[in-house]
Design an enzyme around this catalytic site. Structure first.
Site, PDB file in Angstrom:
ATOM      1  N   ASP A   1     -33.852  73.805 -15.205  1.00 20.93           N
ATOM      2  CA  ASP A   1     -34.113  72.459 -14.718  1.00 20.93           C
ATOM      3  C   ASP A   1     -32.877  71.971 -13.963  1.00 20.93           C
ATOM      4  O   ASP A   1     -31.836  72.643 -13.955  1.00 20.93           O
ATOM      5  CB  ASP A   1     -34.521  71.526 -15.862  1.00 20.93           C
ATOM      6  CG  ASP A   1     -33.457  71.352 -16.941  1.00 20.93           C
ATOM      7  OD1 ASP A   1     -32.248  71.385 -16.634  1.00 20.93           O
ATOM      8  OD2 ASP A   1     -33.847  71.177 -18.113  1.00 20.93           O
TER       9      ASP A   1
ATOM     10  N   HIS B   1     -33.127  96.811 -14.184  1.00 22.18           N
ATOM     11  CA  HIS B   1     -33.618  96.733 -15.554  1.00 22.18           C
ATOM     12  C   HIS B   1     -32.550  96.134 -16.467  1.00 22.18           C
ATOM     13  O   HIS B   1     -31.390  96.521 -16.417  1.00 22.18           O
ATOM     14  CB  HIS B   1     -34.004  98.137 -16.027  1.00 22.18           C
ATOM     15  CG  HIS B   1     -34.680  98.158 -17.344  1.00 22.18           C
ATOM     16  ND1 HIS B   1     -34.501  99.170 -18.239  1.00 22.18           N
ATOM     17  CD2 HIS B   1     -35.530  97.289 -17.945  1.00 22.18           C
ATOM     18  CE1 HIS B   1     -35.220  98.953 -19.318  1.00 22.18           C
ATOM     19  NE2 HIS B   1     -35.856  97.803 -19.172  1.00 22.18           N
TER      20      HIS B   1
ATOM     21  N   HIS C   1     -30.620  75.259 -28.211  1.00 24.97           N
ATOM     22  CA  HIS C   1     -30.315  74.915 -26.823  1.00 24.97           C
ATOM     23  C   HIS C   1     -28.856  75.200 -26.473  1.00 24.97           C
ATOM     24  O   HIS C   1     -28.563  75.711 -25.387  1.00 24.97           O
ATOM     25  CB  HIS C   1     -30.669  73.452 -26.551  1.00 24.97           C
ATOM     26  CG  HIS C   1     -30.537  73.057 -25.117  1.00 24.97           C
ATOM     27  ND1 HIS C   1     -31.258  73.656 -24.110  1.00 24.97           N
ATOM     28  CD2 HIS C   1     -29.769  72.122 -24.524  1.00 24.97           C
ATOM     29  CE1 HIS C   1     -30.938  73.100 -22.952  1.00 24.97           C
ATOM     30  NE2 HIS C   1     -30.034  72.173 -23.183  1.00 24.97           N
TER      31      HIS C   1
END
Length: 129
Positions: A28, A20, A96
């Site tokens: 990618d 957990h 990002h």
């Protein structure tokens, strides 16, 4: 031999060791992967396996309570953004660059052959009870 599910021995074992709140990155083929997290590199060639194939396989085998993506995915790869919402609900969004820095805190990184922009997600493990 297993009857189905994820057959890759390394990936299957890595998933069994998660607990957990552990974080799993599905990446990618271009995402920089820092030292630290266990890496399962599934990339064979561009597009194989695809990001969504791997995400679907993981969702069928493990419990995840939340997801995190780069906010740039909405404009940079709307098909992936829509597909993730359909699969995991509305993910949290960060820039990002921040997502890339969070990869180092993850327990497991799974590199796919995906060759489209921003096809990355950080999944946080949940529990089935």
């Amino acid at each position: 031999m297993k009857r189905g599910g994820i057959l890759h021995a390394g990936l299957s074992g890595a998933l069994a060791r998660l607990g957990h709140t552990d974080q799993v990155v599905v990446a990618d083929c271009g995402l920089p992967i820092p030292e630290g997290p266990e890496l399962i590199d599934l990339a064979f060639r561009f597009g194989v396996p695809s990001f969504l194939e791997v995400v679907d396989g993981l969702l069928a085998e493990a419990v995840f309570e939340s997801a995190l993506v780069a906010g740039e995915v909405d404009d940079g790869n709307p098909e992936i953004a829509k597909a993730l919402v359909e699969r995991v609900g509305e993910p949290k969004r960060v820039q990002h660059e921040e997502l890339k820095s969070l990869v180092a805190q993850s327990r497991l990184v799974i590199r796919t052959g995906e060759a489209t922009p921003y096809a990355n997600v950080i999944l946080r493990c949940g529990v089935p009870f």
